[in-house]
Design a protein around this motif. Structure first.
Motif, PDB file in Angstrom:
ATOM      1  N   GLU A 192      74.967  71.923  73.359  1.00 14.79           N
ATOM      2  CA  GLU A 192      73.944  72.943  73.089  1.00 14.79           C
ATOM      3  C   GLU A 192      73.187  72.649  71.798  1.00 14.79           C
ATOM      4  O   GLU A 192      71.960  72.787  71.744  1.00 14.79           O
ATOM      5  N   ALA A 193      73.909  72.248  70.754  1.00  7.74           N
ATOM      6  CA  ALA A 193      73.248  71.934  69.484  1.00  7.74           C
ATOM      7  C   ALA A 193      72.373  70.687  69.615  1.00  7.74           C
ATOM      8  O   ALA A 193      71.262  70.634  69.068  1.00  7.74           O
ATOM      9  N   ARG A 194      72.862  69.678  70.321  1.00 14.21           N
ATOM     10  CA  ARG A 194      72.048  68.483  70.526  1.00 14.21           C
ATOM     11  C   ARG A 194      70.771  68.820  71.288  1.00 14.21           C
ATOM     12  O   ARG A 194      69.689  68.300  70.985  1.00 14.21           O
ATOM     13  N   GLN A 195      70.886  69.700  72.281  1.00  8.49           N
ATOM     14  CA  GLN A 195      69.713  70.091  73.060  1.00  8.49           C
ATOM     15  C   GLN A 195      68.723  70.867  72.198  1.00  8.49           C
ATOM     16  O   GLN A 195      67.507  70.727  72.352  1.00  8.49           O
ATOM     17  N   ALA A 196      69.243  71.654  71.261  1.00 14.47           N
ATOM     18  CA  ALA A 196      68.359  72.407  70.366  1.00 14.47           C
ATOM     19  C   ALA A 196      67.539  71.459  69.496  1.00 14.47           C
ATOM     20  O   ALA A 196      66.347  71.686  69.254  1.00 14.47           O
ATOM     21  N   VAL A 197      68.163  70.395  69.028  1.00 12.31           N
ATOM     22  CA  VAL A 197      67.451  69.399  68.222  1.00 12.31           C
ATOM     23  C   VAL A 197      66.394  68.700  69.073  1.00 12.31           C
ATOM     24  O   VAL A 197      65.254  68.506  68.648  1.00 12.31           O
ATOM     25  N   ARG A 198      66.764  68.338  70.280  1.00 15.07           N
ATOM     26  CA  ARG A 198      65.804  67.693  71.189  1.00 15.07           C
ATOM     27  C   ARG A 198      64.614  68.616  71.445  1.00 15.07           C
ATOM     28  O   ARG A 198      63.450  68.183  71.383  1.00 15.07           O
ATOM     29  N   ALA A 199      64.900  69.874  71.728  1.00 10.59           N
ATOM     30  CA  ALA A 199      63.831  70.832  72.031  1.00 10.59           C
ATOM     31  C   ALA A 199      62.906  71.029  70.839  1.00 10.59           C
ATOM     32  O   ALA A 199      61.683  71.160  71.003  1.00 10.59           O
ATOM     33  N   ASP A 200      63.470  71.046  69.630  1.00 12.34           N
ATOM     34  CA  ASP A 200      62.650  71.194  68.427  1.00 12.34           C
ATOM     35  C   ASP A 200      61.689  70.019  68.281  1.00 12.34           C
ATOM     36  O   ASP A 200      60.508  70.196  67.950  1.00 12.34           O
ATOM     37  N   HIS A 201      62.183  68.805  68.535  1.00 17.28           N
ATOM     38  CA  HIS A 201      61.305  67.633  68.481  1.00 17.28           C
ATOM     39  C   HIS A 201      60.211  67.736  69.543  1.00 17.28           C
ATOM     40  O   HIS A 201      59.037  67.453  69.265  1.00 17.28           O
TER      41      HIS A 201
END
Length: 205
Positions: free
Chosen positions: A109-118
């Motif tokens: 979930e945290a990795r996906q949040a970083v991806r989504a922010d980019h």
């Protein structure tokens, strides 16, 4: 289409091209402790710097004391740490820096949040899953953490008594027990060029 309209379209295309060249990218190296994330990231960074590319490595062990002092190793604290590092990576990449992030980031979930922010900010991002097995990583035990965890001296060790959620969306998978360092770095470089949609080239004169 009028000559003026043609010029406007040409100018717009040129601006977009220049803007694209000003944007860097983030490669996030995720995997178990001692999987080889930092080794590959630093090898790639050395290669890029040798070509004059503006590159930064945000190594988890080096960054955490500065960005996340006071945080522990609960899931919530780890997620906050990952998102903070992701924010810094995205900010640097948005200004033309190639950012390599060897950070465990054990939760999807945290990795996906970083991806989504980019993605929200139009900054290229890709995930490199360093898939070296727990058995191999524990044999390496670069920092002695696995041994301490097995002796009960520390808790919350990823891969021992805390889970690692394998990526389902990683653009590249590297098993450093099967792929040598030079090849691993070359594969990561090829991925970087792909997400930038151009060769990674000198950014300084």
């Amino acid at each position: 289409m009028s000559a003026r309209a043609d010029a406007v379209e040409l100018d717009r295309a040129l601006v977009q091209q220049l803007a694209r060249r000003d944007v860097g990218a983030t490669l996030w190296f995720t995997g178990l402790p001692s999987a080889g994330k930092s080794t590959v990231a630093h090898a790639l960074a050395d290669r890029l710097r040798g070509d004059g590319v503006d590159v930064e490595v945000l190594d988890g062990d080096e960054v955490r004391p500065h960005l996340s002092a006071g945080l522990g190793f609960t899931r919530a604290d780890r997620d906050v740490n990952v998102c903070r590092i992701g924010w810094v990576a995205r900010l640097l990449a948005s200004h033309g820096t190639v950012v390599l992030v060897p950070v465990i980031a054990p939760y999807a979930e945290a990795r996906q949040a970083v991806r989504a922010d980019h993605e929200t900010h139009g900054v290229p991002f890709a995930e490199v899953y360093v898939s070296t097995s727990l058995e191999v990583a524990e044999q390496r035990d670069v920092k002695g953490l696995y041994a301490r965890a097995r002796r009960g001296e520390i808790t919350g060790m990823t891969g021992v008594d805390d889970p690692y959620e394998q990526p389902a969306t990683a653009e590249l998978e590297l098993d450093t027990a099967a792929i040598d360092l030079d090849t691993s770095a070359a594969m990561a470089l090829a991925l970087l060029s792909a997400i930038l949609d151009r060769p990674v080239e000198r950014t300084t004169s």
